[in-house]
Design an enzyme around this catalytic site. Structure first.
Site, short mmCIF file in Angstrom:
data_model
loop_
_atom_site.label_atom_id
_atom_site.label_comp_id
_atom_site.label_asym_id
_atom_site.label_seq_id
_atom_site.Cartn_x
_atom_site.Cartn_y
_atom_site.Cartn_z
N HIS A 51 0.84 -1.19 0.00
CA HIS A 51 0.00 0.00 0.00
C HIS A 51 0.88 1.25 0.00
O HIS A 51 2.09 1.19 0.19
CB HIS A 51 -0.93 -0.01 1.21
CG HIS A 51 -2.04 -1.01 1.09
ND1 HIS A 51 -3.08 -1.09 1.99
CD2 HIS A 51 -2.29 -1.97 0.15
CE1 HIS A 51 -3.91 -2.05 1.62
NE2 HIS A 51 -3.44 -2.60 0.52
N GLU A 53 1.20 3.76 2.08
CA GLU A 53 1.91 4.07 3.32
C GLU A 53 3.17 3.22 3.46
O GLU A 53 4.22 3.70 3.90
CB GLU A 53 0.99 3.81 4.52
CG GLU A 53 -0.28 4.66 4.53
CD GLU A 53 -1.47 3.96 3.91
OE1 GLU A 53 -2.57 4.10 4.44
OE2 GLU A 53 -1.28 3.26 2.88
N GLU A 291 -19.70 0.42 -24.86
CA GLU A 291 -19.37 1.01 -26.15
C GLU A 291 -20.44 0.76 -27.21
O GLU A 291 -20.22 1.01 -28.38
CB GLU A 291 -18.01 0.51 -26.63
CG GLU A 291 -16.84 1.05 -25.83
CD GLU A 291 -15.53 1.04 -26.60
OE1 GLU A 291 -15.53 0.76 -27.81
OE2 GLU A 291 -14.50 1.32 -25.97
#
Length: 348
Positions: A51, A53, A291
């Site tokens: 992560h 941090e 789309e």
């Protein structure tokens, strides 16, 4: 607060580097600051990886021998609440407490049930000062796909189509007809790399035989999805080439053939968009680009199940044909791209 905002903006810049790489996790950036100087920074780089941090802490440790002392006098800024649970990685709140970082500035709470408020509570219980809500709107907006999936139990839905100057989607016979230029096509391929999946209807699949990859862009190709109620599509089409996971929504069977996954829906007369989005949610699809064709787009518009519309208007004129979809939303951007005009709508 102005000082906090400077460092939070850097968190957002870092977080966005993970776009298209971390789903179904959120994009997160973190910076560690001491005496007005950033001494460590990081972001969530890929799903299942460290992560933000952790990467910021590791960078500081790698660059400073006296890192233990620096941590004790620093502030860490994080765009999203530090996690408090064991997932694919240990809790980031525990890491902050371990290194005795005395202050944490958080952009916004994490809406995920196992985190929501718990990371903040854990930090505060350990005596860490927590400042919450710095650039909160910007932090939430960056992770609008993640917030939509967690809070609404469906992917973030992006509608994309091209229309002629006089408002047509395609010729009356539905044959393939290029409306936009090369610049627009390249941008669409780049967009695909940033989202989890792309969805089309069976007519688009049969007529255009699209690959739905990112050959004109960079990054990974999205997973593919097609609505083929009666399973009438020829399996020699590019869609079934086993290059990426492909979901075939139908009313006949639920089965797996390599990377092609047939998902039988309960019924096709009502709530088809709802069923499709929920099934994609169960497959950890956090965002989907729809789309086309026009019928498929209009089905989701009628159900109100869209978050963003990206509409290209080319200079060509058809005078007759299949009318382009229409949406009522807030126009966020309207700009020229080569000879085409791109308009971005949000469903607010």
């Amino acid at each position: 607060m102005p000082g906090h905002e400077i460092y939070m903006r850097r968190c957002l810049e870092l977080a966005e580097l993970g776009k298209g790489l971390v789903s179904p996790n959120p994009m997160v950036g973190a910076v560690i600051v001491l005496d007005g100087k950033i001494i460590g920074e990081g972001y969530h780089q890929k799903y299942g990886g460290a992560h933000a941090e952790v990467n910021a802490v590791n960078q500081l440790i790698a660059n400073y021998d006296n890192y233990a002392e620096l941590f004790k006098n620093s502030t860490i800024y994080v765009s999203l609440e530090p996690c408090a649970h064991y997932g694919k990685t240990p809790p980031c709140a525990d890491l902050i407490i371990k290194h005795q970082i005395p202050k944490v500035v958080v952009g916004c709470r994490d809406p995920f049930d196992q985190v929501n408020g718990k990371g903040i509570e854990k930090l505060q219980a350990a005596g860490v000062e927590v400042v919450l809500g710095v650039l909160e709107d910007e932090c939430r907006w960056l992770n609008r796909r993640f917030f939509t999936r967690v809070q609404k139990h469906r992917p973030y839905v992006i509608l994309k189509w091209a229309q002629t100057q006089d408002g047509y989607f395609a010729p009356a016979d539905g044959t393939q007809f290029w409306i936009t230029g090369n610049e627009s096509r390249k941008l669409v391929h780049q967009w695909r790399s940033e989202e989890d999946a792309i969805l089309i209807g069976n007519k688009t699949a049969a007529i255009d035989n699209p690959q739905l990859n990112v050959r004109y862009g960079e990054g990974r190709s999205p997973r593919r999805a097609v609505i083929d109620r009666k399973l009438q599509l020829d399996t020699s089409l590019h869609l079934f080439d086993q290059s990426v996971d492909t979901f075939i929504f139908n009313e006949i069977k639920t089965d797996v053939d390599g990377r092609n996954k047939y998902i039988g829906l309960e019924e096709f007369d009502n709530y088809v968009p709802q069923y499709i989005l929920y099934q994609l949610y169960l497959q950890d699809v956090q965002s989907v680009i729809i789309e086309g064709g026009a019928h498929t787009l209009n089905t989701f518009i009628k159900a109100g199940l869209w978050d963003e519309g990206r509409v290209f208007t080319g200079k060509v004129i058809l005078n007759d044909g299949i009318k382009a979809p229409q949406i009522n939303g807030t126009i966020d951007d309207d700009a020229l791209l080569g000879s085409d005009r791109l308009t971005i709508f949000y469903n607010k």
